[in-house]
Enzyme design. Structure first.
Site, PDB file in Angstrom:
ATOM      1  CB  CYS A 139     -11.913 -12.946  29.383  1.00 25.25           C
ATOM      2  SG  CYS A 139     -13.433 -13.328  28.496  1.00 25.25           S
ATOM      3  CB  CYS A 459      -7.593 -15.376  24.869  1.00 26.98           C
ATOM      4  SG  CYS A 459      -8.922 -16.519  25.366  1.00 26.98           S
TER       5      CYS A 459
END
EC number: 2.3.1.155
Length: 475
Positions: A139, A459
């Site tokens: 991500c 994250c």
């Protein structure tokens, strides 16, 4: 009694220890989930460093982020990335031959265009002499694309870099089973009819079972949603807390969309379809409707649902990054400086989604700032529970001392400065493209609200994370 309790605590799994510690301090955000006032303009030091090039964001754009299976479903990833690059060229009028390098992030690669950055660049009309490569870091792939560009400029290798990312979840690669792949490869090598018949005789129907892209962590075999549910439980984040936060994200995103604040979005004429002009995942609901949804991962007692999770998204983004002297020489007025950044990694089982907690104090220390210096926070919202668990971890001296090796907590971001124009829960999360959206949201908010420093954090799968300081360019 004390010795028994001590023994029990020492032998509890780490997440159980968190639950005991944090269950006494449940987080309720209901009174704070409101649109925030503009930040107060402050006079602060600049983060420029002697003998180091200032690196600026001239502009950043993204095509509308759409729910997978909608208007982009017939396209390929390089189509979306090309549209973002063309949108950037149209917005900035930068000469294509001035761009020294192009870097894009992606996560689930289309095998036909494994270096999607190169294919998109050629499709957008960039010179075939302009190098391009693709990075992947779950991500935070676009974050990695940006910081790779920063490194190229800081080292003097380049003056102008285009960085961005793309993801197309509407058409993910689905493979044959390994047994089927092996048989097909062996058939291709077979030289005689007898060899081919012998191989075909070994075929079984279960060979036809497809292999879907992994939705679980390779190292732990656990899905991210399952991990988010455990994290929420460990930090005593209730279902109501998560639904309230998700409602806040959608409400603020809708407000920002209606007020024209999402200026990084560029229209995209989808071949054979209408022009797409805005994100389609922004859907403010009600707590009553959200409460009706069943748990999505841990059933029947989990708290993570479709309503408080980010959705599968198609989209692409692109940013024009330059050395400051180059941008000024070309007549551009940059939007922001890209300053210090860090990457972190931690336990992918129990701390998979705590990247912002670990990255934030490190990047603040590197920049010589504190939480009170930050005017705009832009954190990636994978799940409501992930955001609220990070808030609790960041606001805990106990967690800082026992898990981070720090003497004191860094403190949680004040909600009035946090993701004020919505976040990944509402705007969408194309895995490879979100990082650029975060940076541009921070840069545009600083200009709109009169702040000086923004902090971007995210994250990522594998227990990794990223944080960066964005400094507003003087008006």
């Amino acid at each position: 009694m004390t010795s028994i309790l001590t023994y029990t605590l020492k032998n509890l799994p780490s997440t159980s220890k968190w639950a005991l510690r944090f269950s006494l301090r449940p987080l309720s955000c209901s009174s704070q989930l409101r649109a925030a006032p503009a930040a107060q303009t402050k006079s602060k030091k600049t983060l420029a460093k002697p003998n180091i090039r200032n690196i600026v964001v001239v502009e950043g754009v993204r095509i509308p982020f759409l729910q997978s299976g909608t208007s982009y479903k017939e396209l390929m990833p390089h189509d979306l990335a090309r549209a973002a690059l063309l949108g950037l060229l149209h917005r900035t009028n930068v000469p294509k031959d001035v761009v020294d390098y192009i870097i894009l992030g992606t996560v689930i690669q289309e095998v036909k265009t494994s270096n999607v950055a190169r294919e998109a660049a050629l499709g957008a009309g960039f010179s075939d002499k302009t190098p391009a490569h693709t990075v992947t870091m779950a991500c935070i792939s676009a974050n990695q694309a940006m910081t790779t560009g920063v490194g190229l400029i800081a080292s003097g290798q380049c003056d102008v870099v285009v960085a961005g990312g793309v993801e197309l979840m509407s058409d993910v690669p689905i493979r044959h089973s390994r047994k089927m792949r092996k048989m097909l490869l062996d058939l291709n090598k077979a030289k005689t009819l007898g060899q081919r018949l012998s191989l075909i005789s070994k075929f079984r129907l279960n060979f036809l079972s497809p292999e879907l892209p992994a939705v679980a962590e390779f190292s732990t075999s656990e899905t991210m949603g399952h991990s988010a549910d455990r994290l929420a439980a460990a930090f005593a984040v209730s279902r109501l807390d998560q639904d309230e936060y998700a409602l806040r994200s959608h409400s603020l995103a809708k407000k920002a969309q209606d007020e024209g604040l999402l200026s990084d979005v560029v229209p995209f004429k989808v071949p054979g379809k209408d022009t797409v002009t805005k994100d389609n995942g922004i859907r403010p609901s009600s707590l009553e409707q959200m409460a009706k949804l069943k748990p999505a991962f841990i059933k029947p007692y989990g708290t993570v649902t479709a309503a408080n999770s980010s959705f599968l998204t198609d989209g692409a983004s692109a940013m024009l990054i330059m050395a400051e002297e180059k941008a000024l020489a070309m007549g551009y007025k940059p939007k922001a400086y890209l300053r210090d950044f860090v990457y972190v990694s931690q336990d992918p089982k129990d701390q998979l989604l705590l990247g912002p907690t670990y990255a934030t104090p490190k990047v603040l220390e590197r920049a010589g700032l504190t939480m009170t210096d930050i005017d705009a926070f832009e954190f990636h919202e994978a799940f409501s529970g992930q955001i609220l668990a990070n808030f609790k971890a960041m606001d805990s001296d106990w967690f800082a001392q026992n898990y981070m090796g720090r003497k004191t907590k860094v403190g949680s971001p004040p909600l009035e400065k946090f993701n004020n124009w919505g976040g990944s829960l509402s705007l969408g999360h194309p895995f490879g493209a979100t990082g650029c959206r975060l940076v541009m949201a921070a840069a545009n908010r600083l200009r709109k609200e009169g702040g000086q420093y923004g902090l971007v954090a995210a994250c990522a799968a594998g227990g990794q994370g990223h944080a960066m300081i964005v400094e507003a360019y003087p008006k």
